[in-house]
Each structure stands twice: as C-alpha cells, then as structure tokens.
Write a protein that holds these residues in place. Structure first.
Motif, mmCIF file in Angstrom:
data_model
loop_
_atom_site.group_PDB
_atom_site.id
_atom_site.type_symbol
_atom_site.label_atom_id
_atom_site.label_comp_id
_atom_site.label_asym_id
_atom_site.label_seq_id
_atom_site.Cartn_x
_atom_site.Cartn_y
_atom_site.Cartn_z
ATOM 1 N N GLN A 1 0.802 -1.224 0.000
ATOM 2 C CA GLN A 1 0.000 0.000 0.000
ATOM 3 C C GLN A 1 0.838 1.279 0.000
ATOM 4 O OE1 GLN A 1 -2.447 0.316 3.497
ATOM 5 N NE2 GLN A 1 -0.725 0.580 4.887
ATOM 6 N N THR B 1 -0.991 -5.042 -12.001
ATOM 7 C CA THR B 1 -1.954 -6.006 -11.491
ATOM 8 C C THR B 1 -1.504 -7.439 -11.740
ATOM 9 O OG1 THR B 1 -3.724 -4.419 -11.906
ATOM 10 C CG2 THR B 1 -4.373 -6.713 -11.561
ATOM 11 N N SER C 1 -10.188 4.637 -1.246
ATOM 12 C CA SER C 1 -10.198 5.608 -2.335
ATOM 13 C C SER C 1 -8.877 5.579 -3.098
ATOM 14 C CB SER C 1 -10.425 7.017 -1.779
ATOM 15 O OG SER C 1 -10.196 7.986 -2.780
ATOM 16 N N PRO C 2 -8.923 5.379 -4.423
ATOM 17 C CA PRO C 2 -7.692 5.401 -5.228
ATOM 18 C C PRO C 2 -6.957 6.738 -5.124
ATOM 19 C CG PRO C 2 -9.513 4.472 -6.472
ATOM 20 C CD PRO C 2 -10.109 5.071 -5.223
ATOM 21 N N LYS C 3 -7.693 7.787 -4.769
ATOM 22 C CA LYS C 3 -7.076 9.101 -4.611
ATOM 23 C C LYS C 3 -6.065 9.087 -3.476
ATOM 24 C CE LYS C 3 -8.188 13.891 -3.395
ATOM 25 N NZ LYS C 3 -9.278 14.851 -3.045
ATOM 26 N N PRO D 1 -3.376 5.021 -4.234
ATOM 27 C CA PRO D 1 -3.439 4.622 -5.646
ATOM 28 C C PRO D 1 -3.065 3.170 -5.894
ATOM 29 C CG PRO D 1 -2.310 6.735 -5.378
ATOM 30 C CD PRO D 1 -2.484 6.171 -4.014
ATOM 31 N N GLN D 2 -2.219 2.607 -5.058
ATOM 32 C CA GLN D 2 -1.755 1.231 -5.253
ATOM 33 C C GLN D 2 -2.902 0.229 -5.240
ATOM 34 O OE1 GLN D 2 0.681 -1.050 -6.542
ATOM 35 N NE2 GLN D 2 1.965 0.453 -5.480
ATOM 36 N N GLN E 1 -5.976 0.602 -6.492
ATOM 37 C CA GLN E 1 -7.014 0.940 -7.464
ATOM 38 C C GLN E 1 -7.540 -0.275 -8.230
ATOM 39 O OE1 GLN E 1 -5.109 2.802 -11.285
ATOM 40 N NE2 GLN E 1 -3.780 3.350 -9.549
ATOM 41 N N ASP E 2 -6.783 -1.383 -8.196
ATOM 42 C CA ASP E 2 -7.189 -2.584 -8.932
ATOM 43 C C ASP E 2 -7.803 -3.640 -8.004
ATOM 44 O OD1 ASP E 2 -4.883 -3.196 -7.572
ATOM 45 O OD2 ASP E 2 -3.736 -3.843 -9.320
#
Length: 299
Positions: free
Chosen positions: A20, A28, A53-55, A58-59, A61-62
């Motif tokens: 993270q 991915t 939140s990907p904001k 970001p790690q 997000q998948d």
C-alpha cells in the motif's frame, strides 16, 4: 520452562499492507503472480487488497480485479475502512472483510478523518450486518502500543477497544505495533491480558520492524499464548498515515525462526523466496530481510 505452541498460523499481509505504501504502481498481473506464488508456498490466509479511495491509496485501485481473480487461498481477506468500502467488497463476493480503527484519536483522524469513537460507532452496525451474511470479520487495531503523534498508548485503552470490537461480533483481532516501538515486555503484557480476557476470539499479533524488535516481540507474544501472526513477504510495508513506520516483519524471517524452534508453519521457504523474486523487480526499494539476503548468497 518455555511455553510455546506446536503450530503457528501466518497471515500474509504483503499484497495489501505490504504494497500500500509502495511508490511505484505494481502492475496487477505482478500482484496476481505474487499472490499465486505465496499461496503455493503454503499461505492459507492472506490480505489481498483494500477497497479504499484510489485518490488516497493509488496502489489499491485494482482491488476489484485482484479479488475477482479468485486466488486459491483458504481465507481471502480484504480491507474496507468504511461502509462504502464494505459495499464495494461485498459486490465482488468477498467472504472475509477487515475493518480498522486506531486506538489513538490523532492517528485515526489523520487516517480516516474520524475519532476512534466515531469510527467504532460507525462500524458496529456494519459488523452486525456482515455477521448476518456469515462474513468473516477481522478488526485491525492500529497504534495498539505507540502513536507517532501521541506517544505511548495506554494498555487499558487498547484492551478496551478490543473488547468493544469483540462485543460487536468480530471473529478476529489483529493488534498492531504500527510504528514498531513496542518492546518484548510490552508485547508479553498486552497479549497476555488479551488472551486472558478474550479467550474465544482469534488473536493476531502484527509487528512492524522499524527498530528491528519485531522478532523479539513475536517471541514474547508466543510465550503469552499467541499462535497467529501477520507478516509480510520481503518485509514490505509501511503506513502512509504514520510517519516513521517502516515495513512489516518479514514472513521469511518469522518462518525461519519458528521452524528452527520446532514450531510448524506449513510454509515452504524456497517458494516464499520465489514469491519475493516476482515482486522485487518492480519495487522502489531493496528487499533487506535477513533470510532473503542470505538465500541470494547461497549461504
């Protein structure tokens, strides 16, 4: 005479907690290969990803793609910090969800913009709903020993928060030395008290190796009766909201220590090293765990 368990369960947190805070986005497909190889090494419980939140992270997000790949693991755990994250996780068919709260109000506010009490009250009905759906619920208790903003945390405050989560219905507690400041006496004291007060809940110790005290703290927790530990392959990790927090204790170092002590983990160290080899080329930092470095030197 030492009182030690004959077997220990390792909960691998590398794919989630380990990655993270990684600066580079790990593709991915690499994450999926990493997870698959960890599973083949004998890991049966694993934190795969988190629905955040990907904001802010970001790690992760998948997360949906990771979960829907359906890795062959007995207990596939995902982290979900709030109702929105829980709802996203449930949409993927997750059967094990981790929630988290910091004992420290300051840490909790920096992490999820709520006080410890506000987070707990928000999570109680969510936990009840998850249990009605027969979902396994894991509560991660952050800053259980020390906080980067408040300093030493009262043992009684940590125990009180753990008790509230158990009353709310969680199946498991993961009690974390988030910034790696605990010492073995503190480890033994807290985990002895928790084992005595909460004998019917799965109790995990989660140590970060910031000051190279994690193995000593695990040894102390073993003597307190703990037989479940969160670890991260390669010692990956850190917390984006806890200044000074470095990686989690390395799975390979813990497994090596336990097996040398005659405590069975069911984990193949050679395959564990192969798993680390998959992810290490795309990381922004070097893998520094003792066992991994020695394995590369063929000692």
């Amino acid at each position: 005479m030492l009182s030690l368990p004959k077997e220990v369960t390792i909960i691998e947190v590398g794919p989630r907690d380990g990655l993270q805070n990684e600066k580079n986005f790990v593709p991915t497909e690499v994450k999926l290969q990493f997870i698959k190889k960890l599973s083949s090494a004998g890991i049966e419980e694993m934190e795969l990803t988190s629905f955040v939140s990907p904001k802010w992270v970001p790690q992760m997000q998948d997360a949906t793609e990771i979960v829907k790949s359906n890795p062959d693991i007995l207990r596939k755990i995902v982290l979900a910090p709030n109702r929105k994250g829980v709802d996203r996780a449930l949409e993927t068919g997750c059967q094990a969800i981790a929630v988290f709260v910091g004992v420290s109000n300051s840490f909790n506010k920096r992490n999820i913009n709520k006080s410890t009490r506000e987070s707990l009250e928000e999570l109680k009905p969510v936990i009840a709903e998850l249990k009605k759906k027969n979902i396994f619920v894991r509560a991660c208790i952050s800053t259980a020993f020390y906080c980067p903003f408040e300093g030493k945390i009262s043992e009684s405050d940590t125990i009180s928060l753990c008790n509230e989560f158990v009353t709310a219905g969680v199946d498991e507690l993961s009690v974390a030395d988030t910034i790696g400041m605990a010492n073995p006496l503190e480890s033994f004291s807290l985990f002895s008290a928790l084992k005595e007060q909460l004998p019917n809940v799965l109790l995990n110790a989660h140590f970060h190796d910031t000051r190279k005290m994690a193995l000593a703290n695990i040894y102390a927790a073993l003597q307190a009766g703990v037989n479940r530990f969160d670890t991260s392959a390669g010692g990956l990790g850190g917390c984006p909201f806890a200044p000074g927090a470095t990686g989690n204790v390395a799975t390979e170092d813990v497994v090596y220590m336990l097996e040398r002590m005659g405590i069975n983990t069911g984990i193949d160290l050679d395959k564990l090293v192969e798993a680390i080899d998959i992810v290490s080329p795309v990381l922004s930092r070097k893998i520094e765990s003792g066992f991994y470095q020695l394995s590369k030197k063929k000692v």
